[in-house]
Design an enzyme around this catalytic site. Structure first.
Site, PDB file in Angstrom:
ATOM      1  N   GLY A 277      13.835  -4.125   5.357  1.00 20.30           N
ATOM      2  CA  GLY A 277      13.570  -4.012   4.343  1.00 20.30           C
ATOM      3  C   GLY A 277      11.867  -3.603   4.564  1.00 20.30           C
ATOM      4  O   GLY A 277      12.317  -2.154   4.919  1.00 20.30           O
ATOM      5  N   SER A 278      10.874  -4.795   4.879  1.00 16.65           N
ATOM      6  CA  SER A 278      10.170  -4.311   4.689  1.00 16.65           C
ATOM      7  C   SER A 278       9.149  -3.267   5.722  1.00 16.65           C
ATOM      8  O   SER A 278       7.973  -2.580   6.275  1.00 16.65           O
ATOM      9  CB  SER A 278       8.380  -4.686   3.735  1.00 16.65           C
ATOM     10  OG  SER A 278       8.727  -5.045   2.917  1.00 16.65           O
TER      11      SER A 278
END
Length: 566
Positions: A277-278
């Site tokens: 993810g981020s």
């Protein structure tokens, strides 16, 4: 009339007795000397066979008194693996004196790994010899011996002991019955640990057992609290690549491999790949800075609405619905802006960035248990944009750690290592980011913790920087909206980074403490905070508010962007 013996006769008799006693003493002494000489010869022969064996010229064999396998210790000399003498229990079924029907139930009661029927079949087999138990405790040996069966055989044999039990089990691995390494560093160092020339001294790993214990403890508490399927955590020296802690949960006990859950043997730090993810956003941002795509932190990008790319719509989890500059993009973790920046980078430069930081190859570390990343086979425009925020590309947590180390150490990527590195002997590494990009990212990572999604990871005075990453978990029917992988990737102290710390939970569930949320900000970030609070002083990093990074310029950029928008 009484007859008396003359005095001369009595004198001669006394002298005769004295001479007889003297002769008896002499003979006794000679006999004792003979017995002593025989005993000495036997003892010397045994010593010769033990110490001088395998030596053609009769010189002392220095390896005879060494253990068959060297110790493994942590970086501070704490024993993690050691070979000791243990007992084995066997039987000669062809030499039984008692009835098998009498012995079988007693063996089944003492060693229940076999049933009475199995023992009876074995005892009636008539074979010459078989083992009943390897690595037996002395108490069990005594109990079996008390059965009074002469066909039972007992012997001492080397046993590999892991005194710290489950600590660092995926790092150490275990050995087979013949004493050869099967997994982990036992497998990697098998030849060195067994070589007579190398086993004179223990082999030191990079692991710090204190840090390892803290990470295992905090990570396990979070995994239980959030009912996660698994968890990983690590602490890495950003300048040498040394792993001070490497944790994969669930763990197993290498002393009792046969009694462990098979699923626990997988090393999720180096074998399992995840969409993280981020946590990819700082990597993308640093690459864009070096490519000249992001040439100013004040540059703004349109995040007023979701970004439509073909049939795919890129959205922000907490949309601000306005134009955002670079600090705001990372503080608020904007997918939209990160995707726009990646679109400007283009497929070639994004792919080159991921190759540069090692995302196209298995993780670089001594362990044989490694997973291969899942990278896009086709790089369309959508893929280029989504991989920038960790969607559509899966790597191991260890690879993420190496990339973060290069983000904060000045831009140098080094392979991870589980061997203790002598001072000044670190691998030179290769430059993957510029010093300027590294300096900028360090400030931005610290800002994320003080002002953004990483607040739960902050520890007063420890100057922690990091990035949250909450990724939907892919499954048979596509991505799940309710199951995710939550990761917090961090480094400290940000005024002079020394260590990367990563915590990841696989499929956590919300609880009262997280207000029902499963995002990394509420599940993984607190783990990092607790680990750093416990281990920072052990590693020579002490709380010091006077060393806090100056973030006023970045905060001014954010304030100005808000004011101008209003």
């Amino acid at each position: 009339m009484t007859t008396h013996v003359a005095r001369p006769t009595r004198t001669r008799q006394a002298k005769f007795r004295e001479q007889s006693l003297a002769i008896a003493h002499q003979r006794l002494m000679v006999l004792m000397l003979l017995f002593s000489a025989v005993a000495l010869v036997i003892a010397l022969r045994l010593l010769w066979l033990t110490v001088f064996s395998d030596s053609a010229d009769g010189r002392l064999n220095p390896n005879a008194l060494l253990p068959p396998r060297a110790d493994i210790v942590d970086r501070n000399g704490e024993v993690l693996a050691r070979t000791i003498d243990a007992w084995s229990i066997g039987v000669h079924p062809n030499k039984l004196l008692n009835k098998p029907e009498d012995i079988a139930p007693k063996l089944a009661a003492l060693m229940p790994e076999r049933s009475e029927v199995e023992y009876l079949r074995l005892l009636k087999s008539g074979i010459r010899f078989t083992y009943l138990r390897r690595r037996a405790m002395p108490e069990l040996v005594a109990a079996v011996n008390a059965l009074g069966e002469p066909a039972m055989a007992f012997s001492r044999e080397p046993e590999r002991l892991y005194p710290q039990l489950t600590l660092a089990s995926h790092v150490l691995g275990y050995t087979d019955m013949d004493g050869h390494g099967v997994t982990g560093m036992e497998r990697v160092l098998d030849k060195q640990l067994s070589d007579p020339q190398d086993r004179k001294q223990p082999i030191a790993l990079s692991i710090d057992s204190r840090v390892q214990a803290a990470m295992e403890s905090e990570l396990n508490s979070a995994m239980v609290s959030h009912q996660a399927l698994g968890a990983t955590g690590l602490v890495m020296d950003v300048h040498t690549g040394e792993m001070l802690a490497l944790v994969s949960l669930p763990v197993y006990n290498p002393n009792k491999v046969g009694q462990s859950n098979p699923d626990a043997f997988r090393n999720n730090v180096t074998q399992s790949v995840y969409e993280l993810g981020s946590t990819f956003k700082p990597i993308t941002m640093a690459g864009a800075m070096d490519a000249g795509v992001v040439n100013s932190l004040s540059k703004r990008y349109d995040a007023t609405a979701p970004l439509q790319v073909g049939k795919y719509k890129i959205k922000d989890d907490h949309p601000l619905n306005r134009w955002l500059n670079v600090p705001e993009t990372l503080v608020h973790s904007s997918n939209i802006v990160t995707a726009r920046i990646a679109d400007q980078m283009g497929q070639q430069r994004m792919e080159a960035l991921f190759r540069r930081v090692g995302f196209y190859e298995p993780p670089q570390i001594e362990l044989k248990e490694k997973g291969r990343p899942l990278v896009p086979g086709y790089w369309g425009r959508t893929t280029t944009m989504t991989t920038a925020y960790g969607h559509g590309i899966a790597v191991t947590p260890l690879q993420l750690a190496c990339a973060y180390a290069s983000l904060v150490n000045g831009g140098i990527l080094r392979p991870a290592t589980l061997m203790k590195v002598p001072n000044g002997k670190a691998v030179p590494g290769k430059r993957v980011f510029s010093q300027q990009a590294s300096d900028n990212i360090r400030q931005l990572l610290r800002l994320i913790v003080t002002d953004g999604t990483g607040k739960k990871a902050d520890v007063a005075g420890m100057r922690i920087g990091g990035k949250t990453g909450t990724a939907e978990k892919p499954g048979a029917g596509g991505y799940s909206k309710h199951v995710n992988v939550s990761t917090f990737a961090s480094a400290f102290p940000m005024d002079g980074p020394r260590y990367v710390v990563i915590a990841m939970l696989d499929s956590p569930k919300g609880n009262a403490e997280s207000f029902g949320l499963t995002t990394a900000a509420w599940t993984a970030a607190p783990v990092v905070a607790k680990v750093i609070a416990r281990t920072g002083p052990m590693l020579g990093v002490f709380p010091d508010p006077s060393k806090e990074m100056q973030l006023d310029e970045l905060r001014t950029l954010i304030w100005k962007a808000k004011t101008d928008e209003e």
